[in-house]
Design a protein around this motif. Structure first.
Motif, short mmCIF file in Angstrom:
data_model
loop_
_atom_site.label_atom_id
_atom_site.label_comp_id
_atom_site.label_asym_id
_atom_site.label_seq_id
_atom_site.Cartn_x
_atom_site.Cartn_y
_atom_site.Cartn_z
N MET A 1 -12.51 -17.18 87.71
CA MET A 1 -14.14 -16.74 87.86
C MET A 1 -14.25 -15.84 86.51
O MET A 1 -13.74 -14.95 86.17
CB MET A 1 -14.60 -15.81 88.98
N MET A 2 -15.46 -16.46 85.82
CA MET A 2 -15.81 -15.82 84.42
C MET A 2 -16.39 -14.60 84.63
O MET A 2 -17.34 -14.53 85.50
CB MET A 2 -16.11 -16.90 83.34
N THR A 3 -16.23 -13.68 83.68
CA THR A 3 -17.29 -12.31 83.80
C THR A 3 -18.00 -12.46 82.71
O THR A 3 -17.82 -12.98 81.79
CB THR A 3 -16.22 -10.97 83.88
N ASP A 4 -19.09 -11.70 82.85
CA ASP A 4 -20.11 -11.53 81.59
C ASP A 4 -19.46 -11.06 80.43
O ASP A 4 -18.84 -9.89 80.70
CB ASP A 4 -21.38 -10.84 82.05
N PRO A 5 -19.82 -11.31 79.22
CA PRO A 5 -19.39 -10.61 78.07
C PRO A 5 -20.07 -9.14 78.12
O PRO A 5 -21.20 -9.11 78.57
CB PRO A 5 -19.79 -11.53 76.72
N TYR A 6 -19.57 -8.15 77.30
CA TYR A 6 -20.01 -6.94 77.32
C TYR A 6 -21.46 -7.00 76.57
O TYR A 6 -22.45 -6.02 77.36
CB TYR A 6 -19.20 -6.04 76.46
N PHE A 7 -21.73 -7.91 75.88
CA PHE A 7 -23.18 -7.86 75.14
C PHE A 7 -24.11 -8.74 76.27
O PHE A 7 -25.46 -8.87 75.88
CB PHE A 7 -22.91 -8.64 73.91
N GLN A 8 -24.06 -9.15 77.40
CA GLN A 8 -24.82 -9.81 78.04
C GLN A 8 -26.10 -9.20 78.46
O GLN A 8 -27.19 -9.79 78.21
CB GLN A 8 -24.12 -10.31 79.56
N PRO A 9 -26.19 -7.77 78.73
CA PRO A 9 -27.20 -6.90 79.00
C PRO A 9 -27.94 -6.80 77.80
O PRO A 9 -29.09 -6.09 77.66
CB PRO A 9 -26.66 -5.81 79.71
N LEU A 10 -27.60 -7.08 76.46
CA LEU A 10 -28.04 -6.87 75.24
C LEU A 10 -29.27 -7.82 74.72
O LEU A 10 -29.93 -7.51 73.90
CB LEU A 10 -27.06 -6.58 74.19
N PHE A 11 -29.07 -9.08 75.45
CA PHE A 11 -29.99 -10.10 75.01
C PHE A 11 -31.42 -9.57 75.20
O PHE A 11 -31.78 -8.97 76.27
CB PHE A 11 -29.83 -11.35 75.77
N ALA A 12 -32.70 -9.81 74.36
CA ALA A 12 -33.60 -9.57 74.36
C ALA A 12 -34.27 -10.25 75.28
O ALA A 12 -34.13 -11.30 75.85
CB ALA A 12 -34.36 -10.37 72.86
#
Length: 411
Positions: A1-12
């Protein structure tokens, strides 16, 4: 299971925010590509009749390619173009005078763009603040609307309905929308409906813009493909230069799609604002390309020949479609034929929208069209299919008719 990258919540938020990349929605044109691949796999011996292609099938004229070959070897063309070269702007000015009788100052009322798409993306950045509104005709090219949203603005859709002859209902816009509206983006000859503007329509647009303090952006990408009358520029309209700009492209009329050359012309202050945004977005198109494009603009035979070719193909397509129930008519402009989609088959199958018709035609009959459901269910046929000779065109139309003869549509 892939986890979200740390920057996932940073997308505009403008591109999806925390959920960017997770959507399972499939873009319309991706659905068409997948259906085409399936049709080719299921029927490897059956030719795909591709009326979905939206780009010219010819190369740029040999004279333009020759000019490019000369310019590409000149030392002075190696550097940044920034906001363009005078040779191209002067060629635009000559073209606008010759074709439309519009006199423009090359230094202040014209600037080049790396195709019309970036111009339509940058112009909202000149005007739109959060909460502002762009009035956008649909169906149509979405770029000005997309970048309006990127700027925090809103888009108010103006349907191009058949009952209004594919013109926007400017009188029906709510007062609260007009109070916040800054831009009106129109496109004539229209893609995909094929409607052309009239002098009376442009006069109404100018009066509307002045009355409501709105800037007009007229996308003239298909202007040289005007069949009923001579090509008409928005800037020919009295007062048009006071309220907006016109965006042009060499992609369609000059067979220069991949060259990425266009321009913005009109009110000098709007052109200046566009140039300021552009100066902070790109470093200009390659100077050799601009100079080759100048040579193209100085040759009136190039768009004339392209216009004659696509007009001929449109007439043939109308003749092929009409016997099978399509309400097909040669459009006023563009290289698209826009016609009401069938509602079903006599055998009993029904279609909920144009997309279902399009998918059926591709997967079952290897006939590719583009569906539009923004203002009723319509199919768009393009006549930019690959065919080297007129005989090849006729053979393609005969094959289309043969396949349609096996289908009994209900309209």
């Amino acid at each position: 299971m892939m986890t979200d990258p740390y920057f996932q919540p940073l997308f505009a938020e403008r591109i999806g925010g925390v959920n960017y990349g997770k959507s399972t929605d499939i873009y319309k044109f991706e659905k068409i590509k997948r259906a085409k691949r399936k049709a080719l796999a299921d029927f490897p011996d059956r030719q795909l009749l591709d009326f979905g292609i939206g780009e010219n099938d010819d190369m740029a004229d040999e004279s333009v390619r020759r000019a490019m070959a000369q310019e590409i070897n000149k030392l002075e063309n190696r550097g940044y173009a920034d906001n363009g070269c005078l040779e191209f702007k002067e060629a635009v000015a000559r073209f606008m005078t010759r074709e439309f009788g519009v006199e423009l100052d090359p230094a202040t009322e014209i600037n080049h763009a790396i195709g019309s798409k970036p111009a339509l993306a940058m112009l909202p950045q000149c005007f739109i603040n959060p909460g502002d509104v762009t009035l956008l005709t649909v169906p149509g090219y979405p770029v000005a609307g997309t970048h309006t949203r990127y700027c925090g603005g809103e888009v108010y859709r103006l349907p191009l309905a058949a009952e209004n002859d594919f013109y926007p209902d400017l009188d029906g816009i709510p007062a609260d929308v007009l109070q916040r509206a800054k831009l009106l983006a129109i496109n004539y000859p229209n893609s995909p409906t094929g409607q052309v503007a009239t002098a009376a329509f442009y006069e109404k647009v100018v009066a509307f813009a002045k009355r409501n303090h709105i800037v007009v952006v007229q996308d003239a990408a298909h202007v040289m493909f005007s069949y009923r009358d001579k090509p008409l520029s928005f800037l020919q309209t009295p007062g048009a230069r006071d309220v907006g700009v016109e965006v042009h492209s060499l992609s369609k009329g000059w067979n220069m799609i991949g060259w990425r050359m266009g321009w913005v012309c009109g009110h000098p202050l709007i052109v200046r604002a566009f140039s300021d945004v552009k100066d902070n977005s790109d470093s200009g198109q390659f100077l050799a390309t601009q100079k080759a494009a100048a040579a193209a603009l100085d040759n009136p035979d190039i768009p004339r020949k392209a216009r004659e070719k696509y007009h001929r193909r449109l007439r043939k397509l109308v003749d092929a479609l009409t016997p099978f129930g399509f309400d097909a008519q040669v459009p006023g402009g563009s290289y698209f034929l826009y016609t009401a989609a069938p509602k079903g088959l006599q055998a009993g199958r029904t279609f909920a929208n144009a997309e279902e018709v399009s998918q059926y035609l591709i997967t079952d009959r290897s006939i590719c069209t583009v569906p539009w459901d923004d203002a009723g269910p319509f199919l768009r046929f393009s006549v930019t299919y690959l065919a080297e000779t007129e005989r090849d065109e006729d053979d393609l139309m005969a094959e289309l008719a043969a396949r349609l003869s096996e289908i009994h549509f209900v309209f």
